[in-house]
Design a protein around this motif. Sequence first.
Motif, PDB file in Angstrom:
ATOM      1  N   GLN A   1      -2.134  29.215   1.327  1.00 57.59           N
ATOM      2  CA  GLN A   1      -3.293  28.586   1.961  1.00 57.59           C
ATOM      3  C   GLN A   1      -2.991  27.112   2.174  1.00 57.59           C
ATOM      4  O   GLN A   1      -2.584  26.413   1.238  1.00 57.59           O
ATOM      5  CB  GLN A   1      -4.509  28.764   1.051  1.00 57.59           C
ATOM      6  CG  GLN A   1      -5.784  28.129   1.563  1.00 57.59           C
ATOM      7  CD  GLN A   1      -6.914  28.241   0.555  1.00 57.59           C
ATOM      8  OE1 GLN A   1      -6.726  28.693  -0.572  1.00 57.59           O
ATOM      9  NE2 GLN A   1      -8.099  27.835   0.938  1.00 57.59           N
TER      10      GLN A   1
ATOM     11  N   TYR B   1      -1.624  30.439   9.885  1.00 57.60           N
ATOM     12  CA  TYR B   1      -2.581  31.005   8.944  1.00 57.60           C
ATOM     13  C   TYR B   1      -1.979  32.277   8.367  1.00 57.60           C
ATOM     14  O   TYR B   1      -1.638  33.194   9.108  1.00 57.60           O
ATOM     15  CB  TYR B   1      -3.898  31.320   9.648  1.00 57.60           C
ATOM     16  CG  TYR B   1      -4.587  30.103  10.229  1.00 57.60           C
ATOM     17  CD1 TYR B   1      -4.218  29.605  11.475  1.00 57.60           C
ATOM     18  CD2 TYR B   1      -5.593  29.455   9.515  1.00 57.60           C
ATOM     19  CE1 TYR B   1      -4.836  28.483  11.998  1.00 57.60           C
ATOM     20  CE2 TYR B   1      -6.225  28.342  10.035  1.00 57.60           C
ATOM     21  CZ  TYR B   1      -5.839  27.851  11.282  1.00 57.60           C
ATOM     22  OH  TYR B   1      -6.450  26.746  11.797  1.00 57.60           O
TER      23      TYR B   1
ATOM     24  N   GLY C   1      -9.731  37.009   9.115  1.00 56.88           N
ATOM     25  CA  GLY C   1      -8.474  36.289   9.068  1.00 56.88           C
ATOM     26  C   GLY C   1      -7.323  37.200   9.409  1.00 56.88           C
ATOM     27  O   GLY C   1      -7.504  38.288   9.967  1.00 56.88           O
TER      28      GLY C   1
END
Lengths: 113, 120
Positions: free
Chosen positions: A45, B110, B3
Amino acid sequence: GESVGLHLPTLSVQEGDNSIINCAYSNSASDYFIWYKQESGKGPQFIIDIRSNMDKRQGQRVTVLLNKTVKHLSLQIAATQPGDSAVYFCAENSGGSNYKLTFGKGTLLTVNP
Amino acid sequence: NAGVMQNPRHLVRRRGQEARLRCSPMKGHSHVYWYRQLPEEGLKFMVYLQKENIIDESGMPKERFSAEFPKEGPSILRIQQVVRGDSAAYFCASGSGLAGLKRDDVDEQYFGPGTRLTVT
């Protein structure tokens, strides 16, 4: 070969203390750096990034410092919390592409309540 | 807005079998990156794909590994005739490919939750 590495593989701190995680890189052409947090069983992250034209960048409770002279990067976490326990990676982009990241091996941060 | 999704999360294969790992990028992203993470190691870049196009596969082993990102459906990382050394966590990341608009020409990536491959 590996161009990004870490000084300390593990770090244990008390809740509320400040944490400092270090990273050394060897590629002087690197111009963009990122810190990632990886919790157990999850993907990395994004935490904070910094470009090579900066020495310091601050986020919420986190600060990244860049010392280009000695090719050293650090992540400072203020008032460390149990939820900060994770593996922290630094990654670099050498500028040869706008996507390829080289990751260090990671530092395991353990926060003791 | 979901996501990056990867499946399966855990995959066990015997030596010699094939492993297929899937990655669905975030909505609106058309770029996918695959990374491999060995135990107690950092992530190593493997391949970068756009829809129907491999941009950079410089990190992929020359044999047994292949990747695709079809026009429809997820990106797939395929490992044929797996060996024990293939045991690792495989992460994909997605990006918009619009480098230059946000963070000075580096595409923000991501990451998904990863697929942990175990070869027995």
